[in-house]
Design a protein around this motif. Structure first.
Motif, PDB file in Angstrom:
ATOM      1  N   ARG A  47       0.835  -1.209   0.000  1.00 31.33           N
ATOM      2  CA  ARG A  47       0.000   0.000   0.000  1.00 31.33           C
ATOM      3  C   ARG A  47       0.865   1.253   0.000  1.00 31.33           C
ATOM      4  NH1 ARG A  47      -5.578   0.004   3.111  1.00 31.33           N
ATOM      5  NH2 ARG A  47      -5.982   1.143   1.211  1.00 31.33           N
ATOM      6  N   GLU A  48       2.062   1.165   0.605  1.00 37.35           N
ATOM      7  CA  GLU A  48       2.948   2.328   0.710  1.00 37.35           C
ATOM      8  C   GLU A  48       3.951   2.408  -0.440  1.00 37.35           C
ATOM      9  OE1 GLU A  48       4.729   1.601   4.454  1.00 37.35           O
ATOM     10  OE2 GLU A  48       2.917   2.056   5.634  1.00 37.35           O
ATOM     11  N   SER A  49       4.022   1.372  -1.271  1.00 36.28           N
ATOM     12  CA  SER A  49       5.037   1.329  -2.326  1.00 36.28           C
ATOM     13  C   SER A  49       4.599   2.147  -3.536  1.00 36.28           C
ATOM     14  CB  SER A  49       5.286  -0.126  -2.752  1.00 36.28           C
ATOM     15  OG  SER A  49       4.208  -0.606  -3.534  1.00 36.28           O
ATOM     16  N   SER A  50       5.537   2.307  -4.453  1.00 32.11           N
ATOM     17  CA  SER A  50       5.245   3.041  -5.694  1.00 32.11           C
ATOM     18  C   SER A  50       4.818   2.110  -6.821  1.00 32.11           C
ATOM     19  CB  SER A  50       6.478   3.838  -6.120  1.00 32.11           C
ATOM     20  OG  SER A  50       7.572   2.946  -6.378  1.00 32.11           O
ATOM     21  N   ALA A  51       4.676   0.818  -6.533  1.00 37.65           N
ATOM     22  CA  ALA A  51       4.236  -0.126  -7.570  1.00 37.65           C
ATOM     23  C   ALA A  51       2.866   0.291  -8.089  1.00 37.65           C
ATOM     24  CB  ALA A  51       4.180  -1.539  -7.002  1.00 37.65           C
ATOM     25  N   ALA A  52       2.690   0.239  -9.405  1.00 34.83           N
ATOM     26  CA  ALA A  52       1.439   0.694 -10.011  1.00 34.83           C
ATOM     27  C   ALA A  52       1.094  -0.193 -11.197  1.00 34.83           C
ATOM     28  CB  ALA A  52       1.564   2.158 -10.450  1.00 34.83           C
ATOM     29  N   GLY A  53      -0.142  -0.019 -11.678  1.00 34.73           N
ATOM     30  CA  GLY A  53      -0.579  -0.713 -12.878  1.00 34.73           C
ATOM     31  C   GLY A  53      -0.521  -2.223 -12.733  1.00 34.73           C
ATOM     32  N   GLU A  54      -0.077  -2.873 -13.810  1.00 37.03           N
ATOM     33  CA  GLU A  54      -0.050  -4.330 -13.847  1.00 37.03           C
ATOM     34  C   GLU A  54       0.951  -4.921 -12.855  1.00 37.03           C
ATOM     35  OE1 GLU A  54      -2.089  -6.653 -15.491  1.00 37.03           O
ATOM     36  OE2 GLU A  54      -3.164  -4.746 -15.458  1.00 37.03           O
ATOM     37  N   GLN A  55       2.041  -4.162 -12.579  1.00 40.93           N
ATOM     38  CA  GLN A  55       2.997  -4.670 -11.582  1.00 40.93           C
ATOM     39  C   GLN A  55       2.324  -4.786 -10.217  1.00 40.93           C
ATOM     40  OE1 GLN A  55       6.072  -2.118  -9.924  1.00 40.93           O
ATOM     41  NE2 GLN A  55       7.619  -3.720 -10.311  1.00 40.93           N
ATOM     42  N   ARG A  56       1.504  -3.800  -9.861  1.00 39.27           N
ATOM     43  CA  ARG A  56       0.811  -3.825  -8.564  1.00 39.27           C
ATOM     44  C   ARG A  56      -0.198  -4.963  -8.520  1.00 39.27           C
ATOM     45  NH1 ARG A  56       0.895   0.161  -4.904  1.00 39.27           N
ATOM     46  NH2 ARG A  56      -0.639   0.136  -3.208  1.00 39.27           N
ATOM     47  N   ILE A  57      -0.940  -5.161  -9.605  1.00 37.13           N
ATOM     48  CA  ILE A  57      -1.930  -6.245  -9.663  1.00 37.13           C
ATOM     49  C   ILE A  57      -1.236  -7.593  -9.567  1.00 37.13           C
ATOM     50  CG2 ILE A  57      -3.678  -7.367 -11.093  1.00 37.13           C
ATOM     51  CD1 ILE A  57      -4.628  -4.792  -9.888  1.00 37.13           C
ATOM     52  N   ALA A  58      -0.088  -7.736 -10.242  1.00 40.65           N
ATOM     53  CA  ALA A  58       0.629  -9.006 -10.204  1.00 40.65           C
ATOM     54  C   ALA A  58       1.121  -9.316  -8.797  1.00 40.65           C
ATOM     55  CB  ALA A  58       1.800  -8.975 -11.190  1.00 40.65           C
ATOM     56  N   LEU A  59       1.633  -8.280  -8.096  1.00 40.99           N
ATOM     57  CA  LEU A  59       2.049  -8.483  -6.710  1.00 40.99           C
ATOM     58  C   LEU A  59       0.861  -8.856  -5.825  1.00 40.99           C
ATOM     59  CD1 LEU A  59       4.578  -5.532  -6.241  1.00 40.99           C
ATOM     60  CD2 LEU A  59       5.099  -7.971  -5.976  1.00 40.99           C
ATOM     61  N   LEU A  60      -0.264  -8.201  -6.050  1.00 36.67           N
ATOM     62  CA  LEU A  60      -1.484  -8.533  -5.303  1.00 36.67           C
ATOM     63  C   LEU A  60      -1.870  -9.986  -5.521  1.00 36.67           C
ATOM     64  CD1 LEU A  60      -4.003  -5.549  -5.562  1.00 36.67           C
ATOM     65  CD2 LEU A  60      -3.180  -6.637  -3.485  1.00 36.67           C
ATOM     66  N   ASP A  61      -1.809 -10.437  -6.769  1.00 35.11           N
ATOM     67  CA  ASP A  61      -2.183 -11.822  -7.080  1.00 35.11           C
ATOM     68  C   ASP A  61      -1.284 -12.819  -6.357  1.00 35.11           C
ATOM     69  OD1 ASP A  61      -4.241 -10.981  -8.690  1.00 35.11           O
ATOM     70  OD2 ASP A  61      -3.143 -11.234 -10.576  1.00 35.11           O
ATOM     71  N   LEU A  62       0.015 -12.526  -6.310  1.00 39.83           N
ATOM     72  CA  LEU A  62       0.942 -13.422  -5.616  1.00 39.83           C
ATOM     73  C   LEU A  62       0.662 -13.449  -4.116  1.00 39.83           C
ATOM     74  CD1 LEU A  62       4.237 -12.499  -7.502  1.00 39.83           C
ATOM     75  CD2 LEU A  62       3.057 -14.701  -7.581  1.00 39.83           C
ATOM     76  N   LEU A  63       0.407 -12.280  -3.540  1.00 40.83           N
ATOM     77  CA  LEU A  63       0.099 -12.222  -2.105  1.00 40.83           C
ATOM     78  C   LEU A  63      -1.249 -12.873  -1.815  1.00 40.83           C
ATOM     79  CD1 LEU A  63       1.335  -8.579  -1.435  1.00 40.83           C
ATOM     80  CD2 LEU A  63       2.430 -10.687  -0.640  1.00 40.83           C
ATOM     81  N   ALA A  64      -2.215 -12.698  -2.732  1.00 38.56           N
ATOM     82  CA  ALA A  64      -3.530 -13.311  -2.543  1.00 38.56           C
ATOM     83  C   ALA A  64      -3.438 -14.831  -2.603  1.00 38.56           C
ATOM     84  CB  ALA A  64      -4.509 -12.801  -3.598  1.00 38.56           C
ATOM     85  N   ALA A  65      -2.621 -15.356  -3.501  1.00 36.85           N
ATOM     86  CA  ALA A  65      -2.460 -16.814  -3.583  1.00 36.85           C
ATOM     87  C   ALA A  65      -1.890 -17.364  -2.274  1.00 36.85           C
ATOM     88  CB  ALA A  65      -1.552 -17.172  -4.755  1.00 36.85           C
ATOM     89  N   HIS A  66      -0.973 -16.616  -1.666  1.00 35.61           N
ATOM     90  CA  HIS A  66      -0.419 -17.047  -0.380  1.00 35.61           C
ATOM     91  C   HIS A  66      -1.484 -16.969   0.712  1.00 35.61           C
ATOM     92  CE1 HIS A  66       3.236 -18.183   1.768  1.00 35.61           C
ATOM     93  NE2 HIS A  66       2.768 -17.475   2.786  1.00 35.61           N
ATOM     94  N   ALA A  67      -2.349 -15.945   0.649  1.00 34.25           N
ATOM     95  CA  ALA A  67      -3.429 -15.822   1.626  1.00 34.25           C
ATOM     96  C   ALA A  67      -4.397 -16.992   1.522  1.00 34.25           C
ATOM     97  CB  ALA A  67      -4.171 -14.503   1.419  1.00 34.25           C
ATOM     98  N   VAL A  68      -4.686 -17.426   0.311  1.00 32.34           N
ATOM     99  CA  VAL A  68      -5.588 -18.568   0.123  1.00 32.34           C
ATOM    100  C   VAL A  68      -4.982 -19.830   0.731  1.00 32.34           C
ATOM    101  CG1 VAL A  68      -6.596 -20.101  -1.610  1.00 32.34           C
ATOM    102  CG2 VAL A  68      -6.758 -17.627  -1.898  1.00 32.34           C
ATOM    103  N   ARG A  69      -3.679 -20.028   0.567  1.00 31.02           N
ATOM    104  CA  ARG A  69      -3.031 -21.199   1.174  1.00 31.02           C
ATOM    105  C   ARG A  69      -3.157 -21.161   2.692  1.00 31.02           C
ATOM    106  NH1 ARG A  69       0.743 -20.352  -3.074  1.00 31.02           N
ATOM    107  NH2 ARG A  69       2.161 -19.175  -1.712  1.00 31.02           N
ATOM    108  N   ILE A  70      -3.001 -19.972   3.268  1.00 35.36           N
ATOM    109  CA  ILE A  70      -3.149 -19.841   4.715  1.00 35.36           C
ATOM    110  C   ILE A  70      -4.583 -20.157   5.128  1.00 35.36           C
ATOM    111  CG2 ILE A  70      -3.177 -18.160   6.606  1.00 35.36           C
ATOM    112  CD1 ILE A  70      -0.740 -16.844   5.355  1.00 35.36           C
ATOM    113  N   CYS A  71      -5.557 -19.639   4.395  1.00 35.88           N
ATOM    114  CA  CYS A  71      -6.966 -19.905   4.716  1.00 35.88           C
ATOM    115  C   CYS A  71      -7.274 -21.394   4.647  1.00 35.88           C
ATOM    116  CB  CYS A  71      -7.881 -19.141   3.763  1.00 35.88           C
ATOM    117  SG  CYS A  71      -7.899 -17.341   3.998  1.00 35.88           S
ATOM    118  N   GLU A  72      -6.806 -22.052   3.591  1.00 36.07           N
ATOM    119  CA  GLU A  72      -7.055 -23.488   3.441  1.00 36.07           C
ATOM    120  C   GLU A  72      -6.424 -24.286   4.570  1.00 36.07           C
ATOM    121  OE1 GLU A  72      -7.336 -23.751  -1.464  1.00 36.07           O
ATOM    122  OE2 GLU A  72      -5.427 -24.098  -0.434  1.00 36.07           O
ATOM    123  N   SER A  73      -5.265 -23.831   5.028  1.00 36.97           N
ATOM    124  CA  SER A  73      -4.563 -24.546   6.093  1.00 36.97           C
ATOM    125  C   SER A  73      -5.188 -24.303   7.458  1.00 36.97           C
ATOM    126  CB  SER A  73      -3.091 -24.124   6.112  1.00 36.97           C
ATOM    127  OG  SER A  73      -2.423 -24.644   7.231  1.00 36.97           O
TER     128      SER A  73
END
Length: 502
Positions: A47-73
């Motif tokens: 949220r505090e970084s300068s990442a924008a556009g598709e780079q920001r979405i891609a980082l979100l997707d990677l973090l979201a995939a990790h969140a799903v693994r935590i939820c499943e576990s």
């Protein structure tokens, strides 16, 4: 994919983005709540970084995939708790939900750019972003239900906004890649689970409901006008923060642009699945989860068919009250209390907050809540009504439970009988011997015949005529014929009776 996100030159490198990428590489493949705190920190960095556009979405997707693994576990470990939910367990759940909240808000913020004329940097694949939002919201709901907590404030507003955006972008009914369900189907599944009243089911039953909806229910058809000649009719306010309302309980206001759906067909399917399971000569439908064949699965299917196909209008208004009562929970302690124990075992103190002829809503004040669970039998008696004997206890079933924090617990108690009589079912030793039970007298108009409440699974289909030893005053034996199953839960059964013909 991590390499693709790295800036091409050192001077373009954002330290926060680099730190996130390094953590993702280190945490790749891991799961469990041990990473939850670090994942939350990295979402804050994003949220505090300068990442924008598709780079920001891609980082979100990677973090979201990790969140799903935590939820499943972690989700299975959040279930099966005592009431009120212990503080460490609730804190673990809250950390997971904080992660999901951040993900939802980041994805929503990226979508807003699509609808701002002068904004740039929105997602190039909005359909994938909408799916991620619904996925995160679904996990958020599942965690709340696992700890018997109300849905998060504003969560249904995000879910409705996601579906509304999909309609505006023409993406609501488009199938995803690899034959993923349409966004409208995913949205309908969340709504269908919500109108099943999650607070009225145990965690294992909720897990079965989610699997059943995903595997065995047809998509809901969401319409701009109310369909005619259909049952199980509900309406949705896409501007609100509530899943859906049954039309016969709360009609839509004239100033709301409501959407409608009928759940009668999914209710009919559940009834047909139940009939197939009850037929020994029929093969279990292949799309059903394995748990459907268990007694608990059958009971849940029966309740789903009623909740979806025949949402009942409240028969009696609730009256606000404020007086103290004593509650005893569990068949064994209740049988002892009704048998004349001086002090009710495992009793606790509660405040009645509203009541109707059907039962009570109660808030916990003090005392042991061990054994308290949705579907469990309980009995209540009010302050000033403590004469010895069974007549002072009103017997019922715990229908729902909500706990907003470790110091707060509310339950709904559906009244089965204004009193009950301790009894024993007389059986031969080879059949398992005598069985403790509670005889419930007729309670018109809900029940015009006597009933028998006993622990689940002790009788068989062959036990159609019962000799019951009634322990009230002088001992007496009566014969009853079992006419049907009135209630069935994980731990108790209620059988309808008639007096046997000589």
């Amino acid at each position: 994919m991590l390499n693709d996100l790295s800036p091409s030159t050192p001077q373009d490198r954002d330290p926060l983005t680099t730190s996130i990428l390094e953590w993702l590489a280190h945490a790749h493949g891991r799961s469990g709540s041990g990473d939850a705190g670090e994942l939350l920190d990295n979402l804050t960095k994003l949220r505090e970084s300068s990442a924008a556009g598709e780079q920001r979405i891609a980082l979100l997707d990677l973090l979201a995939a990790h969140a799903v693994r935590i939820c499943e576990s972690e989700l299975p470990g959040l279930s099966g708790h005592a009431f009120p939910v212990p503080r460490p367990l609730r804190q673990k759940a809250r950390t997971i939900q904080e992660i999901l909240d951040l993900l939802i808000h980041e994805y929503v913020d990226s979508l807003v750019m699509l609808f701002e004329p002068e904004a740039t940097g929105g997602p190039t694949n909005p359909e994938a972003t909408l799916r991620r939002i619904l996925q995160c919201c679904g996990w958020h709901l599942a965690v709340s239900h696992a700890i018997s907590s109300p849905d998060g404030v504003g969560l249904w507003g995000h879910i409705h906004a996601c579906y509304r955006a999909a309609r505006r972008l023409g993406l609501a009914q488009a199938s995803g890649k690899d034959r993923e369900p349409a966004i409208e189907t995913l949205y309908g599944r969340l709504v269908l689970a919500a109108i099943a009243r999650p607070s009225s089911f145990r965690p294992d039953e909720l897990a079965f409901i989610r699997s059943y909806i995903d595997l065995a229910t047809r998509p809901l058809e969401i319409l701009d006008t109310a369909p005619r000649d259909r049952d199980g009719l509900f309406w949705i306010d896409l501007e609100g923060d509530f899943p859906a309302y049954a039309v016969n309980r709360r009609p839509p206001p004239t100033d709301v642009a409501a959407l409608y759906f009928a759940a009668d067909l999914v209710a009919r399917d559940a009834t047909e699945h139940l009939a197939a399971l009850d037929n020994p000569g029929e093969t279990m439908p292949s799309q059903l989860p394995p748990e459907a064949a268990t007694p608990a699965g059958r009971t849940t299917l029966r309740r789903l068919a009623e909740l979806w196909g025949s949402p009942t209008k409240r028969r009696f208004p609730r009256r606000k009250r404020s007086y103290r009562s004593e509650l005893v929970c569990g068949f064994g302690p209740l049988w002892q209390a009704l048998h004349g124990a001086a002090a009710a075992p495992s009793s606790s103190q509660w405040m009645v907050i509203n009541e109707s002829p059907d039962g009570y809503a109660l808030m916990h004040i003090a005392g042991d809540t061990t054994g308290l669970a949705v579907g469990e039998v309980a009995a209540i008696r009010h302050d000033g009504e403590y004469p010895a004997g069974a007549a002072s206890w009103q017997v019922g079933l715990i229908r729902w439970a909500l706990s907003e924090n470790p110091e707060h617990l509310e339950i709904g108690l559906q009244q089965l009988a204004a009193q009950a009589v301790p009894a024993r079912i007389v059986r031969a030793a080879e059949d398992g011997g005598n069985v403790s039970a509670l005889l419930l007298p007729p309670s018109p108009p809900a029940r015009i015949a006597p009933a028998l409440l006993l622990p689940a699974g002790l009788l068989t289909a062959n036990d159609r005529r019962l000799a019951v030893l009634i322990e009230q005053g002088n001992l007496r034996v009566c014969e009853f014929d079992v006419t049907g199953l009135a209630e069935q839960g994980p731990s108790i059964e209620v059988l309808n009776l008639t007096v046997a013909e000589p």
